[in-house]
Design an enzyme around this catalytic site. Structure first.
Site, PDB file in Angstrom:
ATOM      1  N   GLU A 297      -5.048  -5.349  10.929  1.00 37.99           N
ATOM      2  CA  GLU A 297      -4.705  -4.568  10.755  1.00 37.99           C
ATOM      3  C   GLU A 297      -4.415  -3.659  12.170  1.00 37.99           C
ATOM      4  O   GLU A 297      -5.893  -2.617  12.370  1.00 37.99           O
ATOM      5  CB  GLU A 297      -4.307  -3.026   9.433  1.00 37.99           C
TER       6      GLU A 297
ATOM      7  N   ASN B 293       0.493  -1.438  -0.034  1.00 39.99           N
ATOM      8  CA  ASN B 293      -0.215   0.136   0.366  1.00 39.99           C
ATOM      9  C   ASN B 293       0.568   1.624  -0.146  1.00 39.99           C
ATOM     10  O   ASN B 293       1.469   1.546   1.024  1.00 39.99           O
ATOM     11  CB  ASN B 293      -0.769  -0.375   1.213  1.00 39.99           C
ATOM     12  N   TRP B 294       0.849   1.924  -1.285  1.00 41.04           N
ATOM     13  CA  TRP B 294       1.906   3.198  -1.201  1.00 41.04           C
ATOM     14  C   TRP B 294       1.315   4.224  -0.288  1.00 41.04           C
ATOM     15  O   TRP B 294       2.355   5.071  -0.925  1.00 41.04           O
ATOM     16  CB  TRP B 294       2.076   3.404  -2.608  1.00 41.04           C
TER      17      TRP B 294
ATOM     18  N   HIS C  43      -9.573   0.798   4.479  1.00 42.14           N
ATOM     19  CA  HIS C  43      -8.123   0.890   5.956  1.00 42.14           C
ATOM     20  C   HIS C  43      -8.701   2.454   6.491  1.00 42.14           C
ATOM     21  O   HIS C  43      -9.351   2.938   6.761  1.00 42.14           O
ATOM     22  CB  HIS C  43      -7.193   1.259   4.372  1.00 42.14           C
TER      23      HIS C  43
HETATM   24  C1  PEP Z   1      -0.369   0.181   5.692  1.00 37.59           C
HETATM   25  O1  PEP Z   1      -1.527   1.216   5.983  1.00 37.59           O
HETATM   26  O2  PEP Z   1      -1.595  -0.809   5.511  1.00 37.59           O
HETATM   27  C2  PEP Z   1      -0.001  -0.297   6.265  1.00 37.59           C
HETATM   28  C3  PEP Z   1      -0.176  -1.809   6.876  1.00 37.59           C
HETATM   29  O3  PEP Z   1       0.641   0.713   7.112  1.00 37.59           O
HETATM   30  P1  PEP Z   1       2.455  -0.223   7.424  1.00 37.59           P
HETATM   31  O4  PEP Z   1       3.424  -1.296   6.716  1.00 37.59           O
HETATM   32  O5  PEP Z   1       3.349   1.009   7.071  1.00 37.59           O
HETATM   33  O6  PEP Z   1       2.587  -0.029   9.168  1.00 37.59           O
END
Ligand code: PEP
Length: 247
Positions: free
Chosen positions: A165, A9-10, A93
């Site tokens: 997440e 996920n950019w 998200h």
């Molecule tokens: C995300 O935004 O989905 C994510 C997992 O970010 P990070 O890996 O930077 O914690």
């Protein structure tokens, strides 16, 4: 056997469309076979990145999609506009929930729109730091799953992917442990089953500060089928190392 999958996920990176194309090409050059790999560039970079990746085995995902198909929704993107540009879309998200005030009712409509448009959804769920500290993580996640699946036609959910997440782990450099994520992923599978889905067939990813250093315990964890990677996906070598861990 479930699919193994790693998605980058950019977010609102890199700075220009030309940089996004260069990053996409660098990632494609480093990806081994055997794991489904995708990248989710900013919406404005989708056409150029999708074009650059046309003859590669790297998939392209949108970072979000609107629930309506057409109308007065300034700044938003309809699922039909992604046709030919993206295999799927991230839905729910935590940064979109936060910045656009998306609640589970909106996420449910977005998920329904995604699947009816034939896009593969990556549904994100996870508890906040306060919910985590209060010991409510599983309750929150199970509630999110039930609410977020409420609108989507069951037939369209055959290709559903869920990402666990925990919000407190995103972008903090402080990932959950494999042991913790395993427990929450188990709760997610139970909730998927309760919703009438074939939970054992649905890939569940872990996301939250996954790096080349931290990935091993998630790749080895029972029931975790891949990773949703933010910051570390902007470094092609590190991202490739994360992909290899799931290979
Ligand atoms: C995300 O935004 O989905 C994510 C997992 O970010 P990070 O890996 O930077 O914690």
């Amino acid at each position: 056997m479930r699919e193994r999958m790693v998605i980058g996920n950019w977010k609102m990176n890199p700075p220009t469309i030309a940089d996004a194309v260069e990053l996409a090409r660098s990632v494609a050059d480093r990806i081994p076979a055997g794991v489904l790999v995708g990248v989710a560039p900013a919406a404005v970079a989708l056409p150029a990145v999708s074009d650059a990746l046309r003859d590669t085995n790297l998939d392209v995902y949108a970072q979000d999609v609107h629930w309506e198909e057409r109308g007065a929704f300034t700044g938003q993107i309809a699922a039909s506009m992604l046709r030919g540009l993206a295999t799927g879309a991230i839905v729910g998200h935590s940064e979109v929930r936060r910045d656009q005030c998306d609640d589970d009712a909106r996420v449910a409509k977005k998920l329904a729109r995604t699947v009816t448009a034939g896009l593969r959804p990556i549904l994100c769920v996870g508890e906040s730091a306060a919910e985590h500290e209060a010991g409510n993580a599983s309750v929150v996640i199970v509630r999110q799953i039930a609410a977020d699946l409420a609108e989507a036609p069951r037939r369209g959910l055959q290709r559903l992917v869920v990402a666990y997440e925990p919000i407190w782990a995103i972008g903090t450099g402080n990932p959950a442990t494999g042991e913790w994520a395993t427990l929450e992923v188990r709760a997610i599978r139970a909730a998927l089953k309760h919703a009438g889905l074939d939970a054992e067939a649905i890939p569940i990813l872990y996301g939250g500060s996954v790096s080349a250093r931290s990935v091993a315990e998630f790749a080895a964890a029972d029931g975790i089928d891949g990773a949703l990677v933010g910051g570390a996906s902007l470094d092609p070598d590190e991202f490739a190392a994360i992909v290899r861990a799931f290979g």
